[in-house]
Scaffold this motif. Sequence first.
Motif, PDB file in Angstrom:
ATOM      1  N   GLN A 109       3.351   4.690 -14.268  1.00 41.62           N
ATOM      2  CA  GLN A 109       4.434   5.427 -13.633  1.00 41.62           C
ATOM      3  C   GLN A 109       3.915   6.431 -12.608  1.00 41.62           C
ATOM      4  O   GLN A 109       4.660   6.897 -11.746  1.00 41.62           O
ATOM      5  CB  GLN A 109       5.257   6.157 -14.698  1.00 41.62           C
ATOM      6  CG  GLN A 109       5.892   5.235 -15.725  1.00 41.62           C
ATOM      7  CD  GLN A 109       6.611   6.006 -16.817  1.00 41.62           C
ATOM      8  OE1 GLN A 109       6.998   7.165 -16.625  1.00 41.62           O
ATOM      9  NE2 GLN A 109       6.773   5.394 -17.981  1.00 41.62           N
ATOM     10  N   TYR A 110       2.644   6.769 -12.711  1.00 43.92           N
ATOM     11  CA  TYR A 110       2.077   7.813 -11.864  1.00 43.92           C
ATOM     12  C   TYR A 110       1.070   7.288 -10.844  1.00 43.92           C
ATOM     13  O   TYR A 110       0.989   7.808  -9.734  1.00 43.92           O
ATOM     14  CB  TYR A 110       1.387   8.872 -12.740  1.00 43.92           C
ATOM     15  CG  TYR A 110       2.316   9.592 -13.671  1.00 43.92           C
ATOM     16  CD1 TYR A 110       2.939  10.772 -13.284  1.00 43.92           C
ATOM     17  CD2 TYR A 110       2.579   9.102 -14.953  1.00 43.92           C
ATOM     18  CE1 TYR A 110       3.802  11.443 -14.145  1.00 43.92           C
ATOM     19  CE2 TYR A 110       3.435   9.766 -15.819  1.00 43.92           C
ATOM     20  CZ  TYR A 110       4.045  10.929 -15.410  1.00 43.92           C
ATOM     21  OH  TYR A 110       4.898  11.589 -16.251  1.00 43.92           O
ATOM     22  N   CYS A 111       0.277   6.291 -11.208  1.00 47.40           N
ATOM     23  CA  CYS A 111      -0.845   5.878 -10.356  1.00 47.40           C
ATOM     24  C   CYS A 111      -0.879   4.370 -10.120  1.00 47.40           C
ATOM     25  O   CYS A 111      -1.944   3.749 -10.192  1.00 47.40           O
ATOM     26  CB  CYS A 111      -2.165   6.344 -10.971  1.00 47.40           C
ATOM     27  SG  CYS A 111      -2.520   8.094 -10.696  1.00 47.40           S
ATOM     28  N   THR A 112       0.255   3.771  -9.866  1.00 50.15           N
ATOM     29  CA  THR A 112       0.284   2.361  -9.474  1.00 50.15           C
ATOM     30  C   THR A 112       0.307   2.265  -7.953  1.00 50.15           C
ATOM     31  O   THR A 112       0.949   3.058  -7.280  1.00 50.15           O
ATOM     32  CB  THR A 112       1.520   1.661 -10.064  1.00 50.15           C
ATOM     33  OG1 THR A 112       1.373   1.565 -11.476  1.00 50.15           O
ATOM     34  CG2 THR A 112       1.660   0.249  -9.501  1.00 50.15           C
ATOM     35  N   PHE A 113      -0.415   1.300  -7.409  1.00 44.71           N
ATOM     36  CA  PHE A 113      -0.439   1.071  -5.977  1.00 44.71           C
ATOM     37  C   PHE A 113      -0.393  -0.429  -5.731  1.00 44.71           C
ATOM     38  O   PHE A 113      -0.469  -1.230  -6.664  1.00 44.71           O
ATOM     39  CB  PHE A 113      -1.709   1.660  -5.356  1.00 44.71           C
ATOM     40  CG  PHE A 113      -2.979   1.042  -5.867  1.00 44.71           C
ATOM     41  CD1 PHE A 113      -3.630   0.057  -5.153  1.00 44.71           C
ATOM     42  CD2 PHE A 113      -3.528   1.456  -7.072  1.00 44.71           C
ATOM     43  CE1 PHE A 113      -4.802  -0.520  -5.636  1.00 44.71           C
ATOM     44  CE2 PHE A 113      -4.704   0.893  -7.556  1.00 44.71           C
ATOM     45  CZ  PHE A 113      -5.336  -0.101  -6.835  1.00 44.71           C
ATOM     46  N   PHE A 114      -0.238  -0.808  -4.456  1.00 45.74           N
ATOM     47  CA  PHE A 114      -0.158  -2.227  -4.113  1.00 45.74           C
ATOM     48  C   PHE A 114      -1.403  -2.662  -3.357  1.00 45.74           C
ATOM     49  O   PHE A 114      -1.855  -1.976  -2.440  1.00 45.74           O
ATOM     50  CB  PHE A 114       1.090  -2.497  -3.258  1.00 45.74           C
ATOM     51  CG  PHE A 114       2.357  -2.468  -4.053  1.00 45.74           C
ATOM     52  CD1 PHE A 114       2.903  -3.635  -4.555  1.00 45.74           C
ATOM     53  CD2 PHE A 114       3.008  -1.264  -4.305  1.00 45.74           C
ATOM     54  CE1 PHE A 114       4.071  -3.610  -5.297  1.00 45.74           C
ATOM     55  CE2 PHE A 114       4.169  -1.228  -5.041  1.00 45.74           C
ATOM     56  CZ  PHE A 114       4.703  -2.413  -5.544  1.00 45.74           C
ATOM     57  N   GLU A 115      -1.963  -3.784  -3.769  1.00 43.89           N
ATOM     58  CA  GLU A 115      -3.115  -4.365  -3.106  1.00 43.89           C
ATOM     59  C   GLU A 115      -2.860  -5.854  -2.916  1.00 43.89           C
ATOM     60  O   GLU A 115      -2.581  -6.569  -3.872  1.00 43.89           O
ATOM     61  CB  GLU A 115      -4.387  -4.154  -3.936  1.00 43.89           C
ATOM     62  CG  GLU A 115      -5.643  -4.660  -3.249  1.00 43.89           C
ATOM     63  CD  GLU A 115      -6.864  -4.524  -4.135  1.00 43.89           C
ATOM     64  OE1 GLU A 115      -7.949  -4.281  -3.606  1.00 43.89           O
ATOM     65  OE2 GLU A 115      -6.726  -4.661  -5.366  1.00 43.89           O
TER      66      GLU A 115
END
Length: 210
Positions: A73-79
């Motif tokens: 919920q805090y540190c998801t990103f897209f790669e």
Amino acid sequence: MNNMIVIPILVGVVIVVSAFLLLSNDIPSDPESQLIYGSGFTYYDIEKIQNNLEEHNIFVSSPTPITDHTISQYCTFFEKGLPRSVEYCTTTVVLDYEGTTLGNINIGGDIRSPVLAIANLETSSLESNQDEVFTVFEVMIETLVCDCWEEEKSEDYTTISAWLEGVQTFYIDSDKRNIKSKIDDLAGYEILLEITTKDNSILQTLIILK
């Protein structure tokens, strides 16, 4: 698929503005991720951000570590179009001079070194708290990436604030669809700005990736 607008920029920096589709957060992290640990900014740099923002009457709380299942919920990103998560994350609360919560600044990676920083700022409209939002984003970029925008500036966006205003204009012109703007290779970093329409507010998210 949505059309993508590519804006050329000097010195290898490219800004891309496009409409985007939010993806789910349940895809596990890719072990072959090319993100770089052990270099660049550190968890201690939150202190620099706190001090710089305090000069603008914006206050950032002490970081709180998150290691349980809520970390996504805090540190998801897209790669490569897929959501990724990290094993360790810290979060802080951002307050304006009146004590109103603007959002969070989260830094995550492994226990030794971060690989991303995220600012999630939610306001009632684009116009409300705009100065504070711009200041937070500018301070994060100048502190964690470099104070080198003018050296690697584009013909279209000569300052960070000009880029932020340009993304907001694109958001308004696109009938307030969810949009994303991407900067590739500013001092070796990738920078993303997302604007998302919520029921009664606007969420602006800045993501810095090593």
